[in-house]
Write a protein that holds these residues in place. Structure first.
Motif, PDB file in Angstrom:
ATOM      1  N   PHE A  89     -19.791 -12.587   2.681  1.00  0.00           N
ATOM      2  CA  PHE A  89     -18.872 -13.035   3.414  1.00  0.00           C
ATOM      3  C   PHE A  89     -20.171 -14.666   3.219  1.00  0.00           C
ATOM      4  CE2 PHE A  89     -19.833  -8.913   4.857  1.00  0.00           C
ATOM      5  CZ  PHE A  89     -17.924  -8.696   5.207  1.00  0.00           C
ATOM      6  N   PRO A  90     -19.576 -15.951   3.478  1.00  0.00           N
ATOM      7  CA  PRO A  90     -19.298 -16.824   3.339  1.00  0.00           C
ATOM      8  C   PRO A  90     -20.785 -17.959   3.969  1.00  0.00           C
ATOM      9  CG  PRO A  90     -17.531 -17.352   3.971  1.00  0.00           C
ATOM     10  CD  PRO A  90     -17.763 -15.897   3.770  1.00  0.00           C
ATOM     11  N   ASN A  91     -21.072 -16.918   5.559  1.00  0.00           N
ATOM     12  CA  ASN A  91     -21.283 -17.739   6.391  1.00  0.00           C
ATOM     13  C   ASN A  91     -23.559 -17.172   6.353  1.00  0.00           C
ATOM     14  OD1 ASN A  91     -20.294 -15.408   7.271  1.00  0.00           O
ATOM     15  ND2 ASN A  91     -20.534 -15.020   8.602  1.00  0.00           N
ATOM     16  N   MET A  92     -23.305 -16.190   5.213  1.00  0.00           N
ATOM     17  CA  MET A  92     -24.584 -15.446   5.292  1.00  0.00           C
ATOM     18  C   MET A  92     -25.461 -15.738   3.465  1.00  0.00           C
ATOM     19  SD  MET A  92     -23.773 -11.654   6.343  1.00  0.00           S
ATOM     20  CE  MET A  92     -22.806 -11.751   7.835  1.00  0.00           C
ATOM     21  N   ASN A  93     -26.977 -15.481   3.452  1.00  0.00           N
ATOM     22  CA  ASN A  93     -27.067 -16.013   2.204  1.00  0.00           C
ATOM     23  C   ASN A  93     -27.299 -14.840   1.597  1.00  0.00           C
ATOM     24  OD1 ASN A  93     -29.121 -14.225   2.650  1.00  0.00           O
ATOM     25  ND2 ASN A  93     -30.402 -16.200   3.039  1.00  0.00           N
ATOM     26  N   GLU A  96     -28.330 -11.736   2.703  1.00  0.00           N
ATOM     27  CA  GLU A  96     -27.664 -11.151   4.246  1.00  0.00           C
ATOM     28  C   GLU A  96     -26.845 -10.241   3.664  1.00  0.00           C
ATOM     29  OE1 GLU A  96     -28.756 -14.718   7.181  1.00  0.00           O
ATOM     30  OE2 GLU A  96     -27.451 -15.216   5.938  1.00  0.00           O
ATOM     31  N   LEU A 104     -28.000  -3.882   9.728  1.00  0.00           N
ATOM     32  CA  LEU A 104     -27.191  -2.641  11.188  1.00  0.00           C
ATOM     33  C   LEU A 104     -27.511  -1.743  11.641  1.00  0.00           C
ATOM     34  CD1 LEU A 104     -23.476  -3.842  10.230  1.00  0.00           C
ATOM     35  CD2 LEU A 104     -25.216  -4.750  11.672  1.00  0.00           C
ATOM     36  N   ASP A 132     -31.722 -16.676  -1.812  1.00  0.00           N
ATOM     37  CA  ASP A 132     -31.707 -17.587  -0.236  1.00  0.00           C
ATOM     38  C   ASP A 132     -30.322 -18.062  -0.393  1.00  0.00           C
ATOM     39  OD1 ASP A 132     -33.452 -16.243   1.059  1.00  0.00           O
ATOM     40  OD2 ASP A 132     -34.737 -18.175  -0.178  1.00  0.00           O
ATOM     41  N   PHE A 134     -26.819 -19.027  -1.411  1.00  0.00           N
ATOM     42  CA  PHE A 134     -25.227 -18.793  -0.071  1.00  0.00           C
ATOM     43  C   PHE A 134     -24.108 -18.525  -1.548  1.00  0.00           C
ATOM     44  CE2 PHE A 134     -25.460 -18.763   3.997  1.00  0.00           C
ATOM     45  CZ  PHE A 134     -26.730 -20.471   4.472  1.00  0.00           C
ATOM     46  N   CYS A 136     -21.164 -20.036  -1.950  1.00  0.00           N
ATOM     47  CA  CYS A 136     -20.642 -20.887  -3.115  1.00  0.00           C
ATOM     48  C   CYS A 136     -21.265 -21.494  -3.807  1.00  0.00           C
ATOM     49  CB  CYS A 136     -20.265 -21.676  -1.563  1.00  0.00           C
ATOM     50  SG  CYS A 136     -21.199 -22.674  -0.823  1.00  0.00           S
TER      51      CYS A 136
ATOM     52  N   GLN B 113     -18.777  -5.464  15.232  1.00  0.00           N
ATOM     53  CA  GLN B 113     -19.399  -5.827  13.742  1.00  0.00           C
ATOM     54  C   GLN B 113     -18.679  -6.983  12.923  1.00  0.00           C
ATOM     55  OE1 GLN B 113     -20.716  -2.342  11.962  1.00  0.00           O
ATOM     56  NE2 GLN B 113     -23.080  -2.207  13.915  1.00  0.00           N
ATOM     57  N   ARG B 116     -17.865  -9.756  15.441  1.00  0.00           N
ATOM     58  CA  ARG B 116     -19.356 -10.839  15.676  1.00  0.00           C
ATOM     59  C   ARG B 116     -19.784 -11.329  14.296  1.00  0.00           C
ATOM     60  NH1 ARG B 116     -24.069  -8.926  16.399  1.00  0.00           N
ATOM     61  NH2 ARG B 116     -24.103  -6.792  15.465  1.00  0.00           N
ATOM     62  N   LEU B 117     -20.102 -10.126  13.182  1.00  0.00           N
ATOM     63  CA  LEU B 117     -20.233 -10.654  12.409  1.00  0.00           C
ATOM     64  C   LEU B 117     -19.523 -11.538  11.564  1.00  0.00           C
ATOM     65  CD1 LEU B 117     -22.944  -7.128  11.371  1.00  0.00           C
ATOM     66  CD2 LEU B 117     -23.883 -10.240  12.529  1.00  0.00           C
ATOM     67  N   VAL B 118     -18.410 -11.797  10.740  1.00  0.00           N
ATOM     68  CA  VAL B 118     -17.161 -11.917   9.912  1.00  0.00           C
ATOM     69  C   VAL B 118     -16.232 -12.637  10.853  1.00  0.00           C
ATOM     70  CG1 VAL B 118     -15.622 -11.616   8.447  1.00  0.00           C
ATOM     71  CG2 VAL B 118     -17.758  -9.660   8.817  1.00  0.00           C
ATOM     72  N   PRO B 121     -17.845 -16.282  12.785  1.00  0.00           N
ATOM     73  CA  PRO B 121     -17.974 -16.907  12.183  1.00  0.00           C
ATOM     74  C   PRO B 121     -17.541 -17.960  11.431  1.00  0.00           C
ATOM     75  CG  PRO B 121     -19.416 -14.675  12.769  1.00  0.00           C
ATOM     76  CD  PRO B 121     -18.658 -14.937  13.088  1.00  0.00           C
ATOM     77  N   LEU B 122     -16.533 -16.643  10.983  1.00  0.00           N
ATOM     78  CA  LEU B 122     -16.110 -17.165  10.259  1.00  0.00           C
ATOM     79  C   LEU B 122     -14.888 -18.190  10.457  1.00  0.00           C
ATOM     80  CD1 LEU B 122     -14.871 -15.363   7.097  1.00  0.00           C
ATOM     81  CD2 LEU B 122     -16.760 -17.210   6.962  1.00  0.00           C
ATOM     82  N   PRO B 196     -20.916 -22.990   8.064  1.00  0.00           N
ATOM     83  CA  PRO B 196     -21.588 -21.471   7.382  1.00  0.00           C
ATOM     84  C   PRO B 196     -22.648 -22.673   6.316  1.00  0.00           C
ATOM     85  CG  PRO B 196     -19.761 -21.330   7.824  1.00  0.00           C
ATOM     86  CD  PRO B 196     -19.788 -22.815   7.996  1.00  0.00           C
ATOM     87  N   GLY B 197     -23.738 -22.517   5.792  1.00  0.00           N
ATOM     88  CA  GLY B 197     -24.243 -22.124   4.246  1.00  0.00           C
ATOM     89  C   GLY B 197     -24.735 -23.895   3.924  1.00  0.00           C
ATOM     90  N   SER B 199     -27.165 -25.226   5.897  1.00  0.00           N
ATOM     91  CA  SER B 199     -28.292 -25.153   6.427  1.00  0.00           C
ATOM     92  C   SER B 199     -29.215 -24.034   6.056  1.00  0.00           C
ATOM     93  CB  SER B 199     -28.711 -25.172   7.444  1.00  0.00           C
ATOM     94  OG  SER B 199     -28.096 -24.698   8.557  1.00  0.00           O
ATOM     95  N   LYS B 200     -29.846 -23.774   5.489  1.00  0.00           N
ATOM     96  CA  LYS B 200     -30.608 -22.701   5.060  1.00  0.00           C
ATOM     97  C   LYS B 200     -31.014 -21.873   6.639  1.00  0.00           C
ATOM     98  CE  LYS B 200     -29.578 -23.391   1.180  1.00  0.00           C
ATOM     99  NZ  LYS B 200     -29.590 -24.606   0.251  1.00  0.00           N
ATOM    100  N   GLN B 201     -31.568 -20.397   6.257  1.00  0.00           N
ATOM    101  CA  GLN B 201     -32.505 -20.053   6.322  1.00  0.00           C
ATOM    102  C   GLN B 201     -33.361 -20.379   7.799  1.00  0.00           C
ATOM    103  OE1 GLN B 201     -31.883 -16.081   5.784  1.00  0.00           O
ATOM    104  NE2 GLN B 201     -33.582 -15.038   7.356  1.00  0.00           N
ATOM    105  N   LYS B 204     -31.767 -21.423  10.672  1.00  0.00           N
ATOM    106  CA  LYS B 204     -32.006 -20.369  12.107  1.00  0.00           C
ATOM    107  C   LYS B 204     -32.463 -20.324  13.065  1.00  0.00           C
ATOM    108  CE  LYS B 204     -28.892 -17.190  10.228  1.00  0.00           C
ATOM    109  NZ  LYS B 204     -28.569 -15.490   9.313  1.00  0.00           N
TER     110      LYS B 204
END
Lengths: 246, 503
Positions: A89-93, A96, A104, A132, A134, A136, B113, B116-118, B121-122, B196-197, B199-201, B204
């Motif tokens: 998932f590109p929105n998670m590092n 994650e 979950l 940490d 991503f 990509c 889930q 919400r999570l995939v 956001p995408l 997405p991506g 900015s870093k952790q 958040k």
């Protein structure tokens, strides 16, 4: 143990079969390879095991339980799943991505991170460098290693792999195959592995099931298949492996 | 300047609340139609049809249901914002790569889930692009909210049109354009920032903070609105209404000043309530307590009467009808008559020898500029046709303010004007004599809710002070002061009341 009894999948209102009347037994701890060309039904069988596809007929038992009666989500979380598209998932590092299922399940953040680090080491990626990042920012090979790590997060007894290395270059593919063998020996995981590459099947498979047009041609070790192929199709397939190895 | 800031504030408020409502409804709706494809065509089609309803028409539909003010404006704006938001969210979710969906399913994410999570956001960049479109769109449409008394920058535009003042129009239009551009930029920056991506952790928490604070901001805005509405409706407040032209603003200001100076009641003004049917609805519903109306307008527009009568008889039939049917009271006439009249330029009056309306057929190609009501109301167009046998080659519906310009620029050769209008003097126009009484009498008088008078008996004597106190000459002069000399309605109104010794 996974057991398939007379499993079929039809489409177009039952007019056509994508797999027809398949019965198989997969012993614990072995690597079971499903091989065939595209459209042979190998992926359909794999996806029926974690109920991504439901069979039109027949029954599937995992450790003696009919999977129709199991909760879909629980069933899938108890098995690892790796496929050619990787699907990080590109929105998670990376951390994650790997620990999503744990999170979950309400695992603490620290625990998730530690487990991710451990699994990254398992697939030969340096945790400090990758946790940490991503998706990509990773190469194709690195991404698929993370994909394997993610599939292992719940210490699954079964690992389903759908042409996982199909999109990789030869060098990365070889390396990942070697690692998978080491991993399997160490974790004692049962692997169901789908491929169209007979060399890969030979290298990884304890048992090889040859599929063609939705039907099961033959099941056996590579040696069994080469010594007594049940028909011409299997014979040609084995010969092609022997030729390309020369 | 202060007023400008308030109007900008109202405009932003309208846009933010309506877009927020559209998001709250639109995104779940989009999710539903991605899950249930059968609904997709119907839903998108239906919302698309809503979008094609002209905004003014939609606002007008809502008046009987929701009255005037912010509520119908917000509902209409939310409906307009819905289409880009639903469509983009739908497309965004649908275009999430199948790999992602397969991975999510294969890992054992539940449907919720996964969403919400995939998926959300995408799809976020596409969703935000939709919100961006909706926000810009609604800045434009929100200028029309002034039409139903919801305020905003449209007030300037409306007023500018009413008094033919381009500066006022620009004072509404330019901030609206700047607002649209800034919103575009702001949401664009936001879009980049949540990518997405990107900015870093560590950031958040910041993101969450910003989301939470903007959410609180919207909730706050909404709360502020509810509180201010409740406050207004609970105090001793008289709501004075007016239509959307200069003379009405002037009268509304007079009434407001009179009440404020001589009683301890509070006054709220709801100006710019365009068409007669609209302001009438508002009065009947009690959204406003009183407004100045003209007997002839009510006679034809509300009573739908066609029979020709003298001025007194018209006043009494209107008064009786309103009392019986709507429980509304017509006070004694103010003293002047604002008759509809046809005006031509002095040049064409000389050229064709025009003095009376009956001379008009001498003009070769009759092209008239008149408000939309002109054609609809039997006392205007039909009456002219019947009384004078006039035939117009071209009827241009335009705002009263624009009609004078159009005539001066020879875009039309006759306009429907009002006998008290200061611009008749300014543009050196000739009012044609209504020699066969084609237009009914238009005595001005205050119409007020009986309930309001019962509640605040002190109003009665105050309002009646104006009766018979404003002559034709007075009103023409006052209109000239405001419309041609550009003085503020408030000042002119106050001056007049002082001169008459009413305050």
């Amino acid at each position: 143990m996974i057991e398939l009894i007379n499993v079929s999948k039809t489409y177009d209102n039952g007019l056509n079969y994508s797999v027809r009347d398949i019965s198989l037994q997969l012993a614990d701890g072995e690597t079971f390879v499903l091989i065939g060309s595209s459209g042979s039904g190998k992926t359909t069988i794999l996806k029926m095991l974690n109920r991504l596809i439901s069979p039109s007929g027949g029954e599937i038992y995992i450790d003696g339980k009919n999977i129709r009666e199991l909760d879909k989500v629980k069933l899938r979380r108890s098995m690892g799943y790796v496929f050619q598209g990787v699907g990080l998932f590109p929105n998670m590092n990376i951390s994650e991505n790997i620990s999503l299922i744990m999170k979950l399940g309400d695992a603490k953040k620290k625990l998730c991170r530690d487990k991710s680090a451990e699994l990254l080491e398992t697939v030969n990626l340096e945790p400090g460098k990758y946790l940490d990042r991503f998706p990509c920012e990773l190469s194709g090979g690195e991404q698929q290693r993370v994909g394997v790590a993610r599939a292992l997060v719940n210490n699954p007894k079964y690992l389903l792999m759908d042409e996982p290395f199909g999109a990789l270059d030869a060098i990365n593919r070889d390396a990942l195959q070697e690692e998978l063998i080491r991993l399997r020996d160490r974790l004692n995981t049962t692997i169901v592995f789908v491929t169209h590459d007979i060399l890969e099947a030979k290298k990884l498979g304890d048992q090889i099931a040859v599929m063609h047009s939705g039907e099961l041609m033959q099941v056996g070790s590579f040696d069994e298949l080469s010594t007594c192929p049940s028909n011409n199709f299997v014979k040609r397939l084995i010969e092609s492996a022997q030729q390309s190895q020369l | 300047m202060n007023e400008l800031l308030i109007k900008i504030g109202e405009q932003i408020y309208l846009v933010i609340i309506s877009v927020s409502v559209a998001i709250l409804i639109g995104i779940p709706l989009a999710v539903v139609i991605t899950r249930c494809k059968k609904l997709e065509k119907f839903t998108l089609g239906f919302i698309g049809v809503l979008q094609t309803i002209p905004s003014l028409a939609m606002l007008a539909f809502f008046i009987p249901l929701f009255g005037i003010g912010v509520v119908p404006a917000l509902i209409a704006l939310s409906i307009y914002s819905l289409l880009p938001i639903v469509r983009n969210a739908y497309i965004g979710i649908l275009n999430v790569p199948s790999d992602m969906i397969e991975a999510a399913n294969g890992m054992g994410l539940t449907s919720w889930q996964r969403l919400r999570l995939v998926e959300i956001p995408l799809a976020m960049p596409t969703i935000i692009a939709g919100v961006r479109t909706a926000a810009i769109l609604s800045v434009g449409v929100a200028t029309l909210a002034a039409f139903v008394g919801a305020g905003g920058l449209g007030d300037f535009i409306n007023r500018g049109l009413a008094v033919n003042d381009n500066h006022l129009i620009l004072m509404g239009a330019i901030p609206a354009a700047i607002l649209a551009l800034s919103l575009d930029g702001l949401i664009g920056a936001f879009e980049k920032w949540i990518k997405p991506g990107a900015s870093k952790q560590g950031s958040k928490k910041n993101k969450l903070l910003i989301f939470a604070s903007s959410f609180l901001f919207v909730v706050g805005l909404f709360g502020w609105f509810v509180i201010s509405e409740v406050k207004y409706n609970s105090g001793k407040v008289v709501v004075v209404g007016s239509k959307n032209f200069s003379e009405q603003y002037l009268l509304a200001d007079m009434i407001a000043i009179l009440i404020k100076e001589n009683t301890d009641l509070k006054v709220q003004k709801k100006l710019n309530l365009g068409a007669t049917s609209l302001i009438h609805q508002a009065l009947v519903r009690g959204d406003i307590d009183l407004y100045p109306e003209y007997t002839g307008t009510a006679y034809s527009g509300i009573l739908h009467a066609k029979q020709k009568k003298g001025a007194r008889q018209i006043y009494y039939s209107v008064k009786k009808f309103y009392q019986k049917k709507y429980d509304l009271l017509w006070l004694k006439p103010l003293g002047f008559e604002n008759k509809a009249a046809l005006a031509v330029t002095r040049k064409s009056a000389n050229q064709y020898g025009l003095r009376n309306i009956s001379d008009l057929p001498k003009v070769p190609r009759l092209s008239i500029g008149a408000p939309a009501e002109f054609v609809e109301r039997p006392d205007s167009y039909l009456s002219l046709v019947n009384t004078y046998g006039l035939k117009f080659d071209e009827i241009n519906q335009m705002d009263p303010g624009l009609a004078y310009e159009a005539l001066a620029n020879n875009k039309v050769n006759v306009i429907m004007a009002f006998s008290t209008d200061g611009r008749v003097k300014k543009f050196n126009l000739v009012l044609l004599d209504d020699n066969r009484n084609g237009f009914p009498a238009y005595q001005a008088a205050i119409v007020v809710r009986n309930q309001t008078l019962k509640k605040y008996p002190e109003l009665n004597s105050e309002l009646n002070k104006l009766s018979g106190n404003i002559s034709d000459e007075d009103i023409m002069e006052l209109n000239y002061e405001t419309d041609v000399l550009g003085r503020s309605h408030k000042d002119v109104a106050r001056e007049f009341l002082l001169k008459k010794g009413l305050i």
